[in-house]
Design an enzyme around this catalytic site. Structure first.
Site, PDB file in Angstrom:
ATOM      1  N   HIS A 160       0.866  -1.175   0.000  1.00 45.93           N
ATOM      2  CA  HIS A 160       0.000   0.000   0.000  1.00 45.93           C
ATOM      3  C   HIS A 160       0.911   1.236   0.000  1.00 45.93           C
ATOM      4  CE1 HIS A 160      -2.808   2.958   1.744  1.00 45.93           C
ATOM      5  NE2 HIS A 160      -3.795   2.145   1.452  1.00 45.93           N
ATOM      6  N   ASP A 216       2.843  -4.733   7.924  1.00 48.97           N
ATOM      7  CA  ASP A 216       1.579  -4.032   7.731  1.00 48.97           C
ATOM      8  C   ASP A 216       0.462  -5.059   7.886  1.00 48.97           C
ATOM      9  OD1 ASP A 216      -0.693  -2.800   6.869  1.00 48.97           O
ATOM     10  OD2 ASP A 216       0.097  -2.159   4.925  1.00 48.97           O
ATOM     11  N   GLN A 229      -4.660  -5.453   6.775  1.00 50.40           N
ATOM     12  CA  GLN A 229      -5.629  -6.316   6.089  1.00 50.40           C
ATOM     13  C   GLN A 229      -5.870  -7.633   6.812  1.00 50.40           C
ATOM     14  OE1 GLN A 229      -7.664  -5.678   3.689  1.00 50.40           O
ATOM     15  NE2 GLN A 229      -6.848  -3.628   3.383  1.00 50.40           N
ATOM     16  N   LYS A 240     -10.469  -0.978  10.185  1.00 51.01           N
ATOM     17  CA  LYS A 240     -10.500  -2.193   9.379  1.00 51.01           C
ATOM     18  C   LYS A 240     -10.717  -3.424  10.262  1.00 51.01           C
ATOM     19  CE  LYS A 240      -7.765  -0.955   5.281  1.00 51.01           C
ATOM     20  NZ  LYS A 240      -7.833   0.484   5.269  1.00 51.01           N
ATOM     21  N   CYS A 280      -4.727   2.437  -3.689  1.00 48.12           N
ATOM     22  CA  CYS A 280      -3.496   2.964  -3.086  1.00 48.12           C
ATOM     23  C   CYS A 280      -2.346   1.977  -3.235  1.00 48.12           C
ATOM     24  CB  CYS A 280      -3.702   3.314  -1.610  1.00 48.12           C
ATOM     25  SG  CYS A 280      -4.830   4.676  -1.385  1.00 48.12           S
TER      26      CYS A 280
END
Lengths: 153, 411
Positions: B125, B201, B204, B227, B369
């Site tokens: 991202h 990261d 997700q 999220k 993104c």
């Protein structure tokens, strides 16, 4: 579904599937202008040949959604062969068509005071104003054309 | 023992009652932002109705309660990801993007010198790309990319070569475009073998699988509240206590100091050093409630359900449109999450999303993104559908039907 049919009229789908004036012109002499819509990733390149105050030829390349592609195709057909004065007039009329008048939208969704007969096939794009996020798609080619004309001044 | 039932989660989620263009909402954009359950909304409302005051240093009753609520959210999150040093390792930020900026602008500036390499991947991202480019501008570091193969997975065939000079490997646990789940444990081992740290990261994956930072043996983990069924405006940075202790402050102001004099300041220690100004207190409370709610569902059952949804959707998309619908992401279910990016022959993603909206179906068109990744596959945009713990097979039914309309409309 009626809203959707308003947006995706047959003329729009036709210009999307078979875009008019697609391609490039040798530059120079043609004016070459790039247009981007960073939100959607739409990209256009508009080529303009101007002779004796007339937009003698216009070609467009690029990619984008049906609204941006059909709008650029409809635009090219509307302005090709017109005097620069007429071209600027058509741009002005189209921008007016794309202006959301919330008071009128609340009633019947029609924008105010554009003589639809005078703009021919371009009128097919009037449904876009009911989908405000798509107005940028419809105006991309027109803003790019305006930038090209500004280069003449 | 949990008793996870997606229909129950759905009935816990007020926004699932919305009617869009005459159809019940079919929400397939959880990869962008998930829908909060009533428990989260009510925790935030109760906080504002009963306890709101500024946190820290307050002596009156509600100020003490607000501080307790804020700090207990920090503990809930530390427990949720198995932080070995507890809540002292949890920094609240604005979102995952700010968490990455914090790592780059605090740890990165202090620890990286010209020529040092930050290794990221082509499927990151922008939040895990741009802060490193910005650091490159001031620090002269090198930003290097692990390529993505045609199978939509990281190409690790040259990983040892790529690791030369690397001080930090920063990688997503799951691509927000492809759905690819990356082998974080294996990458952590590689990074440490080469003397580098690894940042993950987890935006997700954090609400779609269990995250255990100790088991993964990683050094930084970042994610966003919204999220994971929580509110917007709050994100998390976890890092080990010893790393955090050496990181210089990020933003300056109130709350992050131990002392301020006419000639300078001394920063506070611990997470508050990175939390300048009044923090997002209600949002922290909401995120704490979200984490407790997720724990109540049982992540293992959520994973099983979302796998079943994804497998079914992939099969039906491949079978249903005579090859016109292409999935941009792994087609097999091995190491793959509930994010499905679509490229439909002859129909632009914006037009797909527009037609689907008329059926109440929420999918996201665009580059998500991740422009380097889109370029890698020669795409300007995809239409992305993603599932959450409240998603049902009936959502896929509606998606397939609406997609059929879009495809036939554009011929």
């Amino acid at each position: 579904m009626s809203n959707l049919e308003d947006l995706y009229r047959e003329i729009i789908l036709d210009h999307y599937r078979s875009p008019r004036n697609r391609g490039e012109l040798a530059s120079p002499p043609a004016i070459r202008v790039e247009g981007f819509n960073p939100l959607c990733g739409d990209e256009l390149v508009v080529y303009l040949n101007v002779e004796d105050g007339t937009l003698s030829d216009i070609k467009i390349t690029g990619h984008g959604c049906s609204i941006s592609q059909s709008s650029s195709s409809l635009m090219s057909a509307a302005v090709k062969g017109k005097s620069l004065e007429q071209v600027r007039e058509i741009i002005g009329t189209f921008k007016q068509l794309m202006t959301v008048h919330e008071s009128t939208l609340a009633h019947d969704g029609e924008p105010a005071k554009v003589d639809l007969r005078a703009i021919g096939e371009l009128a097919a794009l009037q449904g876009v104003v009911k989908f405000p996020v798509r107005i940028k798609c419809a105006t991309l080619a027109w803003n790019t054309l305006s930038q090209g004309l500004d280069q003449l001044d | 023992m949990t008793s996870y039932d997606p229909r129950r989660v759905r009935s816990d989620t007020p926004l699932m009652n919305r009617v869009i263009n005459g159809h019940p909402i079919t929400y397939l954009d959880s990869a962008s932002s998930s829908l909060p359950p009533r428990a989260v909304i009510e925790a935030m409302s109760r906080y504002y109705e009963l306890r709101h005051a500024n946190v820290h240093r307050g002596v009156f009753q509600t100020a003490v309660e607000a501080t307790d609520a804020y700090e207990s959210a920090r503990e809930a999150i530390a427990n949720f990801i198995g932080a070995p040093g507890g809540s002292g390792e949890i920094v609240f930020t604005k979102n995952a993007t700010e968490s990455f900026n914090l790592i780059a602008k605090s740890w990165g500036r202090a620890n990286l010198t010209p020529g040092d390499v930050v290794l990221i991947t082509e499927m990151e991202h922008h939040a895990n790309i741009v802060p490193w480019f910005q650091l490159r501008e001031v620090n002269g570091i090198e930003v290097r990319f692990i390529p993505v193969g045609d199978d939509f997975r990281l190409d690790l065939s040259n990983i040892d070569e790529l690791m030369t000079g690397v001080k930090l490997l920063s990688v997503t646990s799951m691509s927000n475009v492809l759905g690819t789940i990356n082998p974080i444990k294996e990458l952590a081992e590689v990074a440490h073998r080469h003397g580098a740290l690894i940042a993950v990261d987890a935006a997700q994956s954090v609400a779609h699988s269990a995250t255990d930072v100790r088991d993964l043996d990683v050094d930084f983990v970042i994610f966003s509240g919204h999220k994971m069924l929580g509110p917007t405006g709050i994100g998390v940075l976890w890092t080990r206590e010893d790393i955090l202790a050496d990181m210089p402050p990020f933003l300056g102001g109130g709350g992050m100091i131990a002392d301020v004099r006419l000639d300078g300041y001394t920063p506070a220690s611990g997470p508050t050093r990175f939390e300048a100004g009044t923090p997002p207190i209600a949002e922290a409370v909401g995120l704490g409630a979200a984490v407790r709610y997720l724990e109540g569902l049982g992540m293992a059952d959520v994973v099983r359900h979302e796998r079943s949804l994804t497998e079914d959707a992939l099969t039906r998309l491949a079978d249903g449109f005579a090859g016109r619908v292409r999935v941009i992401g792994p087609h097999d279910m091995a190491a793959r999450g509930a994010v499905i990016s679509l490229d439909v022959d002859g129909v632009h993603p914006h037009d797909i999303a527009q037609v689907l909206d008329q059926f109440g179906v929420c999918v996201r068109p665009g580059h998500h993104c991740a422009k380097p990744l889109m370029r890698r596959f020669g795409l300007a945009a995809t239409a992305r559908a993603s599932f959450g713990p409240y998603s049902l097979h009936s959502d896929t039914d509606v998606l397939i039907e609406a997609l059929g309309h879009a495809v036939s409309m554009f011929g």
